[in-house]
Design a protein around this motif. Sequence first.
Motif, short mmCIF file in Angstrom:
data_model
loop_
_atom_site.label_atom_id
_atom_site.label_comp_id
_atom_site.label_asym_id
_atom_site.label_seq_id
_atom_site.Cartn_x
_atom_site.Cartn_y
_atom_site.Cartn_z
N GLN A 94 0.83 -1.22 0.00
CA GLN A 94 0.00 0.00 0.00
C GLN A 94 0.86 1.26 0.00
O GLN A 94 0.53 2.25 -0.67
N ALA A 95 1.95 1.22 0.76
CA ALA A 95 2.80 2.40 0.87
C ALA A 95 3.42 2.81 -0.47
O ALA A 95 3.77 3.98 -0.66
N ILE A 96 3.52 1.85 -1.39
CA ILE A 96 4.08 2.18 -2.70
C ILE A 96 2.99 2.20 -3.78
O ILE A 96 3.27 2.09 -4.97
N GLY A 97 1.73 2.32 -3.32
CA GLY A 97 0.65 2.62 -4.24
C GLY A 97 -0.18 1.46 -4.75
O GLY A 97 -1.04 1.64 -5.62
N THR A 119 14.15 -6.17 -4.54
CA THR A 119 13.78 -5.34 -5.70
C THR A 119 12.65 -5.91 -6.56
O THR A 119 12.45 -5.47 -7.67
N SER A 120 11.89 -6.88 -6.00
CA SER A 120 10.73 -7.38 -6.77
C SER A 120 9.47 -6.59 -6.47
O SER A 120 8.39 -6.93 -6.97
N THR A 121 9.58 -5.55 -5.65
CA THR A 121 8.44 -4.66 -5.39
C THR A 121 8.85 -3.23 -5.68
O THR A 121 9.98 -2.82 -5.34
N ALA A 122 7.94 -2.47 -6.28
CA ALA A 122 8.20 -1.06 -6.58
C ALA A 122 6.87 -0.35 -6.70
O ALA A 122 5.79 -0.98 -6.66
N ALA A 123 6.90 0.95 -6.83
CA ALA A 123 5.68 1.75 -6.89
C ALA A 123 4.78 1.30 -8.04
O ALA A 123 5.24 0.95 -9.14
N ALA A 124 3.49 1.29 -7.75
CA ALA A 124 2.51 0.91 -8.76
C ALA A 124 2.49 1.96 -9.88
O ALA A 124 2.64 3.16 -9.63
N ARG A 125 2.29 1.49 -11.09
CA ARG A 125 2.21 2.41 -12.23
C ARG A 125 0.86 3.10 -12.23
O ARG A 125 -0.18 2.49 -12.03
N GLN A 126 0.89 4.36 -12.47
CA GLN A 126 -0.35 5.15 -12.49
C GLN A 126 -1.00 5.11 -13.86
O GLN A 126 -0.32 5.01 -14.87
#
Length: 326
Positions: free
Chosen positions: A164-167, A319-326
């Motif tokens: 959630q914190a990364i969208g 590094t398999s998690t990152a901010a969700a694409r908008q």
Amino acid sequence: MKVTLDDVAAHAGVSLATVSRVLGRRGSVAEVTRTKVLTAMDELGYARSTLLHEAPRRLVAVGAPGNPEHWQVQVCTRVATALQDHGLLITRPPVETEPEPLEVAVRAGAVALVTPTLTSLHTTIPCIRVDEQSAVGDEDANGDIIAARLDLGGGMTTAFEHLQAIGHRRIGLICNDSGELAVQLIRRFRAEHPARNLGVRLDDWIAQVPKSFSGGSRAVLDLKDATCTAVIVQSALQLHGALHGLRNRHLQVPRDMSVVGFGDAPTMKFTGPPATVLGLDVDGLSNALVGATLQTLRISSTGLPSVPPVFRPRLIARTSTAAARQ
């Protein structure tokens, strides 16, 4: 007819948990109650190998559940080594899905079963195991000795908070199609999911598949088609399959899908990209099981804690998690 612990409890007029405490020599039991239980055993002809505590070399069964996760195998290996260091003989039968090997071990004289399974195996010898945090009491209805609890709910909350914190809001779950761990993960997924009160059909974001490379590969694409932007994956095999499935569709992790594994298998550092995981305290779980076993067999005079220790999976961010694409 085989005499069971339930028969002994009914004959003595006590609870099953009380019978377990008497046989396991743990907890406080009044002497008059202890005498009633032992008398009931004699009258019914019930015999249990743990009463033969003066035997110099006792046999202990240390078994992982059928089709185990890597962390469960690690726990069993550590427990077996530690118990051998205390002079115990060890056998390693698979348990849960294949009862016959365990029955053979019991007939061979095993005095206790130690296992990181989350479900009761209805054994005729003391079963010293792990339980899920939401279960009540330090002994279940079958008289098992709960050495530690695994806070799956807390682990799931940790994963959700990170995503959630990364969208991410549309978070899916890939889990095994059988086994108590999968059942508990699904239950906690439904209870802790950030969209649980938003009218979303969460079952559409759950993929129960075989514990296999191909199962993970197929499931992650199904969840991607269901518009999930992140997934939590139960087994290492499924996670490797999920990464492969996404690559085959020319999708990238974490750009197109963030992935969180459950349990930190050695290969998780070397996936492409290195996998973010919910790591488990393998040493802590192992030590709790060993301590409970030594106390139950009266090898150690140190009493068990009144409340079993609780182990919450901790997030290891790679590094398999990152901010969700908008």
